[in-house]
Design a protein around this motif. Structure first.
Motif, short mmCIF file in Angstrom:
data_model
loop_
_atom_site.label_atom_id
_atom_site.label_comp_id
_atom_site.label_asym_id
_atom_site.label_seq_id
_atom_site.Cartn_x
_atom_site.Cartn_y
_atom_site.Cartn_z
N MET A 93 0.83 -1.20 0.00
CA MET A 93 0.00 0.00 0.00
C MET A 93 0.86 1.25 0.00
O MET A 93 0.47 2.29 -0.55
CB MET A 93 -0.96 -0.02 1.18
CG MET A 93 -1.99 -1.14 1.09
SD MET A 93 -3.37 -1.02 2.25
CE MET A 93 -4.36 0.28 1.49
N ARG A 126 -3.88 -1.21 -3.25
CA ARG A 126 -5.15 -1.07 -2.54
C ARG A 126 -5.45 -2.36 -1.78
O ARG A 126 -4.82 -3.39 -2.00
CB ARG A 126 -6.28 -0.78 -3.52
CG ARG A 126 -6.13 0.52 -4.30
CD ARG A 126 -7.17 0.60 -5.39
NE ARG A 126 -7.08 -0.59 -6.25
CZ ARG A 126 -8.03 -0.96 -7.12
NH1 ARG A 126 -9.13 -0.26 -7.23
NH2 ARG A 126 -7.88 -2.04 -7.86
N ILE A 139 -8.53 -4.95 -1.13
CA ILE A 139 -9.81 -5.33 -1.74
C ILE A 139 -10.38 -6.54 -1.01
O ILE A 139 -9.74 -7.59 -0.94
CB ILE A 139 -9.63 -5.67 -3.24
CG1 ILE A 139 -9.01 -4.48 -3.99
CG2 ILE A 139 -10.97 -6.06 -3.86
CD1 ILE A 139 -8.58 -4.81 -5.41
N ALA A 174 -14.58 -1.44 4.63
CA ALA A 174 -14.05 -0.57 3.58
C ALA A 174 -14.71 0.81 3.60
O ALA A 174 -14.03 1.84 3.45
CB ALA A 174 -14.26 -1.23 2.21
N ASP A 233 -11.49 4.64 -2.98
CA ASP A 233 -11.13 3.41 -3.66
C ASP A 233 -9.86 2.78 -3.10
O ASP A 233 -9.35 1.81 -3.66
CB ASP A 233 -10.97 3.65 -5.17
CG ASP A 233 -9.87 4.64 -5.50
OD1 ASP A 233 -9.33 5.29 -4.57
OD2 ASP A 233 -9.52 4.77 -6.68
N LEU A 234 -9.34 3.28 -1.99
CA LEU A 234 -8.13 2.69 -1.41
C LEU A 234 -8.44 1.35 -0.75
O LEU A 234 -7.66 0.41 -0.82
CB LEU A 234 -7.49 3.64 -0.40
CG LEU A 234 -6.15 3.17 0.16
CD1 LEU A 234 -5.09 3.17 -0.94
CD2 LEU A 234 -5.69 4.06 1.33
N VAL A 235 -9.57 1.28 -0.07
CA VAL A 235 -10.05 0.02 0.50
C VAL A 235 -11.42 -0.24 -0.12
O VAL A 235 -12.33 0.57 0.03
CB VAL A 235 -10.14 0.08 2.04
CG1 VAL A 235 -10.57 -1.28 2.60
CG2 VAL A 235 -8.81 0.50 2.65
N LEU A 236 -11.56 -1.37 -0.80
CA LEU A 236 -12.79 -1.68 -1.51
C LEU A 236 -13.46 -2.92 -0.93
O LEU A 236 -12.77 -3.89 -0.60
CB LEU A 236 -12.50 -1.96 -3.00
CG LEU A 236 -12.09 -0.79 -3.89
CD1 LEU A 236 -11.66 -1.31 -5.25
CD2 LEU A 236 -13.24 0.19 -4.05
N HIS A 284 -13.00 -2.26 -11.18
CA HIS A 284 -12.37 -1.19 -10.40
C HIS A 284 -10.92 -0.99 -10.81
O HIS A 284 -10.23 -0.15 -10.22
CB HIS A 284 -12.45 -1.52 -8.91
CG HIS A 284 -13.85 -1.63 -8.39
ND1 HIS A 284 -14.57 -0.53 -7.97
CD2 HIS A 284 -14.67 -2.70 -8.25
CE1 HIS A 284 -15.78 -0.92 -7.57
NE2 HIS A 284 -15.86 -2.22 -7.73
N ASP A 299 -1.86 -4.47 -5.37
CA ASP A 299 -3.12 -4.66 -4.65
C ASP A 299 -3.10 -5.96 -3.83
O ASP A 299 -2.38 -6.91 -4.16
CB ASP A 299 -4.30 -4.71 -5.62
CG ASP A 299 -4.62 -3.37 -6.24
OD1 ASP A 299 -4.13 -2.35 -5.72
OD2 ASP A 299 -5.37 -3.35 -7.23
N SER A 313 -7.45 -3.38 8.93
CA SER A 313 -7.52 -2.00 8.42
C SER A 313 -6.95 -1.00 9.40
O SER A 313 -6.25 -0.05 9.01
CB SER A 313 -8.97 -1.64 8.06
OG SER A 313 -9.82 -1.78 9.17
#
Length: 268
Positions: free
Chosen positions: A54, A59, A61, A76, A88-91, A122, A128, A204
């Protein structure tokens, strides 16, 4: 038989009074944190793998179906307001699409190919990380998604509540949190879901701390999206600078974040 599908340790639930039902559920819930504790080495290895990726623009996901997918979306969706990161960094991606957040989509979890197609909508890059979430560890949507992601060079992981599952076998970093039979047999939204939520919190939160999104113990980049958060931000500035509440709120509105306001104060 998978542990998540094994018969409850309790029977004749409908004959229990409410107090007994609640007490028994609580007794089962107490087991969850202990199960997560046993998985800390695996969680730590995963987090250590995520952080440098990261830092290079990767990202995080999450993919899953049903409760597992919803929990990924929950985690997310809370990262941008909490840590001020891009949306959109954590989906969080759920089998069946956004409709499935509120209403089950029939057979969506059985599609082995769909998760990777959903991820590609995405965009993706080699930095990722894709985490498949499935209490059973057998959900085709999650398994297919992580296998395709791994083949494409992405880092892969899973959160499951059974040992030796097909999902765990398919990823680089399996996290297995075995919480035992559910109070209502097979109702994995209960202990398994709680375990998944705890692990997602850990992943997270620790990643965001190591990405510099926390200073001391404060969410210095949080979005000021309501009155409560503005007041919290002002208190943080007061503690960091010694300014009164009025001046702290003024600086918060002027600079847009606790971090920027405090930095500006110290640069004067």
């Amino acid at each position: 038989m998978n542990t998540t599908e094994s018969s409850s340790l309790y029977d004749n639930l409908e004959q229990m009074d409410v107090a007994t039902i609640l007490q028994n559920i609580n007794e089962e819930d107490k087991k969850v944190a202990h199960a997560v504790a046993k998985a800390l080495p695996s969680i730590g290895s995963l987090v250590e793998g995520i952080i440098p990726r990261m830092q290079k623009g990767g990202r995080l996901i999450y993919i899953g179906a049903g409760t597992s997918g919803r929990l990924g979306i929950l985690d997310a969706s809370e990262c941008p307001p909490t840590y001020g990161v891009p949306h959109d960094l954590v989906l969080g991606i759920i089998a069946g699409g956004d409709t499935a957040i509120r209403k089950a989509v029939e057979h969506a979890e059985d599609d082995f190919e769909q998760a990777w197609q959903d991820i590609q909508q995405h965009g993706f890059n080699a930095q990722d990380t894709v985490i498949g979430i499935a209490a059973s560890g057998t959900t085709p949507y999650a398994i297919g998604g992580v296998k395709a992601a791994k083949a494409a060079g992405l880092l892969t992981a899973c959160i499951t509540c059974n040992t030796n599952s097909p999902l765990a076998a398919a990823v680089d970093f399996p996290v297995e949190v075995v919480v035992g039979p559910e109070f209502v047999t097979g109702s994995t939204r209960m202990k398994a879901g709680t375990a998944q939520k705890l692990v997602l919190n850990m992943i997270s939160t620790s990643v965001m701390i190591k990405l510099g999104k926390v200073k001391g113990n404060k969410m210095v980049d949080m979005q000021l999206s309501n009155k409560k958060l503005v007041e919290r931000g002002a208190r943080m500035i007061m503690e960091a600078t010694g300014l009164d509440k009025e001046k702290s709120e003024s600086m918060l509105h002027q600079y847009g974040s606790v971090r920027a306001a405090v930095d500006a104060f110290h640069q004067k």
